[in-house]
Design a protein around this motif. Structure first.
Motif, PDB file in Angstrom:
ATOM      1  N   ASN A 109      -0.049   5.446  -8.703  1.00 24.98           N
ATOM      2  CA  ASN A 109       0.630   5.871  -7.486  1.00 24.98           C
ATOM      3  C   ASN A 109      -0.315   5.765  -6.291  1.00 24.98           C
ATOM      4  O   ASN A 109      -1.531   5.655  -6.461  1.00 24.98           O
ATOM      5  N   SER A 110       0.261   5.803  -5.117  1.00 29.32           N
ATOM      6  CA  SER A 110      -0.529   5.745  -3.877  1.00 29.32           C
ATOM      7  C   SER A 110      -1.533   4.588  -3.916  1.00 29.32           C
ATOM      8  O   SER A 110      -2.714   4.759  -3.604  1.00 29.32           O
ATOM      9  N   LEU A 111      -1.047   3.447  -4.291  1.00 30.61           N
ATOM     10  CA  LEU A 111      -1.940   2.294  -4.450  1.00 30.61           C
ATOM     11  C   LEU A 111      -2.553   1.874  -3.128  1.00 30.61           C
ATOM     12  O   LEU A 111      -1.917   1.945  -2.058  1.00 30.61           O
ATOM     13  N   LYS A 112      -3.807   1.454  -3.221  1.00 33.99           N
ATOM     14  CA  LYS A 112      -4.578   1.030  -2.060  1.00 33.99           C
ATOM     15  C   LYS A 112      -4.931  -0.453  -2.186  1.00 33.99           C
ATOM     16  O   LYS A 112      -4.912  -1.019  -3.288  1.00 33.99           O
ATOM     17  N   PRO A 166       0.839  -1.216   0.000  1.00 32.52           N
ATOM     18  CA  PRO A 166       0.000   0.000   0.000  1.00 32.52           C
ATOM     19  C   PRO A 166       0.865   1.253   0.000  1.00 32.52           C
ATOM     20  O   PRO A 166       1.881   1.320   0.704  1.00 32.52           O
ATOM     21  N   GLY A 167       0.451   2.220  -0.817  1.00 31.88           N
ATOM     22  CA  GLY A 167       1.223   3.445  -0.960  1.00 31.88           C
ATOM     23  C   GLY A 167       2.262   3.389  -2.042  1.00 31.88           C
ATOM     24  O   GLY A 167       2.858   4.412  -2.393  1.00 31.88           O
ATOM     25  N   GLY A 168       2.480   2.223  -2.601  1.00 38.07           N
ATOM     26  CA  GLY A 168       3.480   2.050  -3.640  1.00 38.07           C
ATOM     27  C   GLY A 168       2.969   2.425  -5.016  1.00 38.07           C
ATOM     28  O   GLY A 168       1.842   2.905  -5.187  1.00 38.07           O
ATOM     29  N   SER A 169       3.833   2.199  -6.007  1.00 39.35           N
ATOM     30  CA  SER A 169       3.531   2.570  -7.387  1.00 39.35           C
ATOM     31  C   SER A 169       3.811   1.414  -8.329  1.00 39.35           C
ATOM     32  O   SER A 169       4.680   0.582  -8.077  1.00 39.35           O
ATOM     33  N   ASP A 181      -7.323  -1.433  -4.855  1.00 40.45           N
ATOM     34  CA  ASP A 181      -6.905  -1.399  -6.256  1.00 40.45           C
ATOM     35  C   ASP A 181      -6.529  -2.786  -6.771  1.00 40.45           C
ATOM     36  O   ASP A 181      -6.261  -2.949  -7.963  1.00 40.45           O
ATOM     37  N   SER A 223       0.105  -5.764   2.105  1.00 39.00           N
ATOM     38  CA  SER A 223       1.204  -5.537   3.042  1.00 39.00           C
ATOM     39  C   SER A 223       1.775  -6.875   3.513  1.00 39.00           C
ATOM     40  O   SER A 223       2.724  -6.897   4.300  1.00 39.00           O
ATOM     41  N   ARG A 259      -4.528   9.889  -8.385  1.00 41.24           N
ATOM     42  CA  ARG A 259      -3.540   8.846  -8.066  1.00 41.24           C
ATOM     43  C   ARG A 259      -2.996   8.169  -9.317  1.00 41.24           C
ATOM     44  O   ARG A 259      -1.826   7.782  -9.360  1.00 41.24           O
TER      45      ARG A 259
END
Length: 117
Positions: A85-88, A14-17, A91, A117, A66
C-alpha cells in the motif's frame, strides 16, 4: 525440489496498492522461511519482508507500515502474499519470491512492479 510461481505486479500510480502472490509447491519442509526481495536497476537485491512457518515477520525499514506479508501453509503447498500500500516511486523494482527450508534456497522468476505517474 521446490517450485515457486509468482503472480501480481504491474504498473501503479504513486499512493496506489498492489498484491503479490507466490505459491511454493514440491518438497516443502514444515520449517521454512518465505519472503520477498527486490532489485532496482543498478542496485543490489534487498530484503523487503519475510515470514517464517511460525508466522514471525520481518520487514525492511523502508516498507514498514506500508507493506504486509502473510502466508497460507498446507502440507505440500505454501503461499506467501505481499500487500503493498501507499506505493512510492522508489518501490519500483523486480520483486523476487524466496523460499528457504531444509538447507535449500529457491527463487522465483521475478515480477516487475512499476510505480509511476
Amino acid at each position: 525440489q521446490v517450485q515457486l510461481v509468482e503472480s501480481g505486479g504491474g504498473l501503479v500510480q504513486p499512493g496506489g496498492s498492489l498484491r503479490l502472490s507466490c505459491a511454493a509447491s514440491g518438497s516443502i519442509f514444515s520449517i521454512n522461511v518465505m519472503g520477498w526481495y527486490r532489485q532496482a536497476p543498478g542496485k543490489q537485491r534487498e530484503l523487503v519482508a519475510d515470514i517464517t512457518s511460525s508466522y514471525s515477520t520481518n520487514y525492511a525499514d523502508s516498507v514498514k507500515g506500508r507493506f504486509t506479508i502473510s502466508r497460507d501453509s498446507a502440507k505440500n503447498k505454501n503461499t506467501v502474499y505481499l500487500q503493498m500500500n501507499s506505493l512510492k516511486l522508489e518501490d519500483t523494482a523486480v520483486y523476487y519470491c524466496n523460499y528457504r527450508g531444509g538447507s535449500k534456497d529457491y527463487w522465483g522468476q521475478g515480477t516487475q512492479v512499476t510505480v509511476s505517474s
